[in-house]
Design an enzyme around this catalytic site. Structure first.
Site, mmCIF file in Angstrom:
data_model
loop_
_atom_site.group_PDB
_atom_site.id
_atom_site.type_symbol
_atom_site.label_atom_id
_atom_site.label_comp_id
_atom_site.label_asym_id
_atom_site.label_seq_id
_atom_site.Cartn_x
_atom_site.Cartn_y
_atom_site.Cartn_z
ATOM 1 N N ARG A 86 -4.411 -7.442 3.381
ATOM 2 C CA ARG A 86 -3.843 -6.228 3.996
ATOM 3 C C ARG A 86 -4.201 -4.997 3.175
ATOM 4 O O ARG A 86 -4.447 -3.920 3.698
ATOM 5 C CB ARG A 86 -2.326 -6.385 4.126
ATOM 6 C CG ARG A 86 -1.962 -7.358 5.232
ATOM 7 C CD ARG A 86 -0.473 -7.544 5.321
ATOM 8 N NE ARG A 86 0.203 -6.286 5.536
ATOM 9 C CZ ARG A 86 1.469 -6.078 5.182
ATOM 10 N NH1 ARG A 86 2.171 -7.027 4.601
ATOM 11 N NH2 ARG A 86 2.048 -4.930 5.414
ATOM 12 N N ASP A 138 1.226 1.698 3.714
ATOM 13 C CA ASP A 138 -0.224 1.942 3.605
ATOM 14 C C ASP A 138 -0.589 3.277 2.958
ATOM 15 O O ASP A 138 -1.771 3.533 2.704
ATOM 16 C CB ASP A 138 -0.878 1.841 5.004
ATOM 17 C CG ASP A 138 -0.212 2.769 6.043
ATOM 18 O OD1 ASP A 138 -0.090 2.360 7.212
ATOM 19 O OD2 ASP A 138 0.202 3.896 5.669
ATOM 20 N N HIS A 157 9.893 1.063 2.347
ATOM 21 C CA HIS A 157 9.534 -0.329 2.041
ATOM 22 C C HIS A 157 8.462 -0.450 0.970
ATOM 23 O O HIS A 157 7.794 -1.473 0.867
ATOM 24 C CB HIS A 157 9.073 -1.026 3.330
ATOM 25 C CG HIS A 157 10.156 -1.111 4.357
ATOM 26 N ND1 HIS A 157 9.885 -1.240 5.694
ATOM 27 C CD2 HIS A 157 11.500 -1.058 4.241
ATOM 28 C CE1 HIS A 157 11.041 -1.285 6.370
ATOM 29 N NE2 HIS A 157 12.029 -1.169 5.505
ATOM 30 N N CYS A 159 5.518 -6.199 -11.907
ATOM 31 C CA CYS A 159 5.784 -7.480 -12.557
ATOM 32 C C CYS A 159 6.974 -8.149 -11.864
ATOM 33 O O CYS A 159 7.991 -7.510 -11.622
ATOM 34 C CB CYS A 159 6.117 -7.232 -14.042
ATOM 35 S SG CYS A 159 6.736 -8.681 -14.878
ATOM 36 N N CYS A 189 4.347 -9.581 -20.159
ATOM 37 C CA CYS A 189 5.223 -10.756 -20.333
ATOM 38 C C CYS A 189 4.653 -12.024 -19.694
ATOM 39 O O CYS A 189 5.318 -13.059 -19.680
ATOM 40 C CB CYS A 189 6.605 -10.465 -19.734
ATOM 41 S SG CYS A 189 6.587 -10.414 -17.941
ATOM 42 N N GLY A 248 6.402 4.836 16.685
ATOM 43 C CA GLY A 248 5.571 3.670 16.354
ATOM 44 C C GLY A 248 6.310 2.560 15.651
ATOM 45 O O GLY A 248 5.756 1.879 14.785
ATOM 46 N N THR A 249 7.586 2.376 16.023
ATOM 47 C CA THR A 249 8.328 1.268 15.426
ATOM 48 C C THR A 249 9.039 0.481 16.512
ATOM 49 O O THR A 249 9.511 1.038 17.501
ATOM 50 C CB THR A 249 9.351 1.763 14.373
ATOM 51 O OG1 THR A 249 10.085 0.632 13.871
ATOM 52 C CG2 THR A 249 10.329 2.779 14.935
ATOM 53 N N SER A 250 9.095 -0.823 16.316
ATOM 54 C CA SER A 250 9.775 -1.679 17.304
ATOM 55 C C SER A 250 11.288 -1.610 17.118
ATOM 56 O O SER A 250 12.048 -2.220 17.855
ATOM 57 C CB SER A 250 9.299 -3.130 17.147
ATOM 58 O OG SER A 250 9.571 -3.591 15.840
ATOM 59 N N ASN A 285 6.431 5.824 21.682
ATOM 60 C CA ASN A 285 5.954 4.449 21.582
ATOM 61 C C ASN A 285 5.413 4.058 22.952
ATOM 62 O O ASN A 285 6.101 4.250 23.945
ATOM 63 C CB ASN A 285 7.143 3.540 21.209
ATOM 64 C CG ASN A 285 6.718 2.148 20.833
ATOM 65 O OD1 ASN A 285 5.778 1.600 21.406
ATOM 66 N ND2 ASN A 285 7.386 1.575 19.838
#
Ligand code: BV8
Length: 246
Positions: free
Chosen positions: A69, A103, A118, A126, A149, A186-188, A212
Site C-alpha cells: 500500500r 496516504d 488514523h 517501534c 531496542c 468519500g467515506t462509507s 459520494n
C-alpha cells in the site's frame, strides 16, 4: 450537480470541517478499502489485516501488505478533489480537513490544516516504544527491527481496536462541534469514531452534506447528498461558491 443552497451555506460559513475517506483518494489510483481486495490481496479482508492481533499473528504478512500500500501511495498524486479542498481553504475563513486516509495526499495538495485521524502510512514506529523511527538497517528480517531496542517495527497507523491519537481526536471533536458546515466526502461512514463526527456537528447546529457516488447509511440524515465523485463535485463546489475573478 451542486445544490445552490449548499453553495450559499459554504459561502456564508465561518468554519468548515471536511471529513474525508478512501473515496477521495480513489481518483489518485489508491484503492478504497472496499475495493482494496484486488489481485494478490483479494483473499484478505482489510479489517482482518489492519489489527494489532493480525500483526502479532503474522507480522511478515501485515508488513508486506503495508509495503504494497505504501508503494501505491508513493506513486500517487493529489487529484482535483484534494486540490479543490486546498483552494477552498484560501476562501473560507477557517477550513479543517479531518481525514481517515493515511496516504498524505491532502498535505501534498497544499492543505495546511489537516487532522490525520488514523495516522500516516509513510511513518514507521517501534512496536514496543511507539516512537517514530526514521531509518533502520535493512536486513533480511521482515518486519525490520528497531535500531534502539530490536523490537519489530510497524506502520504508524491506527489499527482496528486501537484508540485514535487523543490530541487529534479532541481537535476533530472540537472542530465538528464548532463548525457551520460539515462535509463528509468519500467515506462509507462505517468506521468509528470518525463516522460519529457528523452527529456532533449536527447537534451543535451545523449544516451537513455528503459527497459520494453511492449514498451511504448517513445520506438520509444529511442536509444535502451529492451523488458524484469528489474529483468532480469538489471543484464544482469551489467554482460555484468562489468563481474565479476574470
Ligand atoms: C477504536 C488505518 C476504541 C489503517 C483505519 C471492537 C473493538 C474495538 C473497536 C471496535 C470494535 N468493533 C467496532 C469497533 C470500532 C471500530 C469500527 O468502527 N469498526 C467498524 C468496521 C464497525 N473502530 C476502531 O477500532 C477504531 N478504534 O474504536 O478504538 C478504543 C478506545 C480505547 C482503547 C482501545 C480501543 C479505529 C478505527 C481506525 C481503523 N484504521 N485505517 C489502515 O489504513 O490500514 S480505518 C480504514 O478503514 C480507513 O482509514 C478508513 O477509515 C476505513 C475505510 O473507510 P473509508 O475511508 O470510508 O473507505 P471505504 O472503502 O469504506 O469507503 C470508500 C467510500 O468512498 C465508499 O462509500 C465509496 O462509495 C466512496 N467512493 C469511491 N470512489 C469515490 C468515492 N467517493 C467520492 N469520490 C470517489 N471518486
Amino acid at each position: 450537480m451542486i445544490p445552490t443552497t449548499l453553495v450559499s451555506a459554504l459561502r456564508d460559513a465561518k468554519l468548515v470541517v471536511v471529513l474525508t475517506g478512501a473515496g477521495v483518494s480513489a481518483e489518485s489510483n489508491i484503492p478504497t478499502f472496499r475495493d482494496a481486495m484486488t489481485g494478490l490481496w483479494a483473499r484478505y479482508d482489510p479489517q482482518e489485516l489492519a489489527t494489532p492481533e493480525a500483526f502479532l499473528r503474522n507480522p511478515k504478512l501485515v508488513w508486506e501488505w503495508y509495503a504494497w500500500r505504501r508503494s501505491l501511495c508513493a506513486d500517487a498524486k493529489p487529484n482535483p478533489g484534494h486540490e479543490a479542498l486546498a483552494a477552498l481553504a484560501t476562501h473560507v475563513p477557517n477550513l479543517i480537513v479531518v481525514t481517515q486516509n493515511v496516504d498524505g495526499l491532502h498535505h501534498m495538495a497544499g492543505s495546511r490544516r489537516v487532522l490525520e485521524l488514523h495516522g500516516n502510512i509513510k511513518r514507521t514506529k517501534c512496536l514496543k516504544e511507539k516512537r517514530v523511527v526514521e531509518s533502520w538497517c535493512e536486513t533480511d528480517q521482515v518486519p525490520p527491527r528497531c535500531p534502539q531496542c530490536d523490537s519489530m517495527l510497524r506502520p504508524d497507523v491506527v489499527w482496528f481496536g486501537e484508540p485514535l491519537p487523543k490530541d487529534v481526536l479532541d481537535r476533530a471533536n472540537q472542530a465538528a462541534a464548532n463548525c457551520d458546515l460539515f462535509l463528509s466526502v468519500g467515506t462509507s461512514s462505517q468506521v468509528y469514531p470518525a463516522a460519529g463526527l457528523v452527529y456532533l456537528a449536527r447537534r451543535f447546529g451545523a449544516k451537513t452534506a455528503e459527497i459520494n457516488p453511492d449514498a451511504t447509511v448517513q445520506a438520509e440524515e444529511m442536509d444535502w447528498a451529492v451523488a458524484a465523485p469528489s474529483g468532480e463535485a469538489l471543484p464544482a463546489l469551489l467554482a460555484a461558491a468562489f468563481p474565479p475573478k476574470d
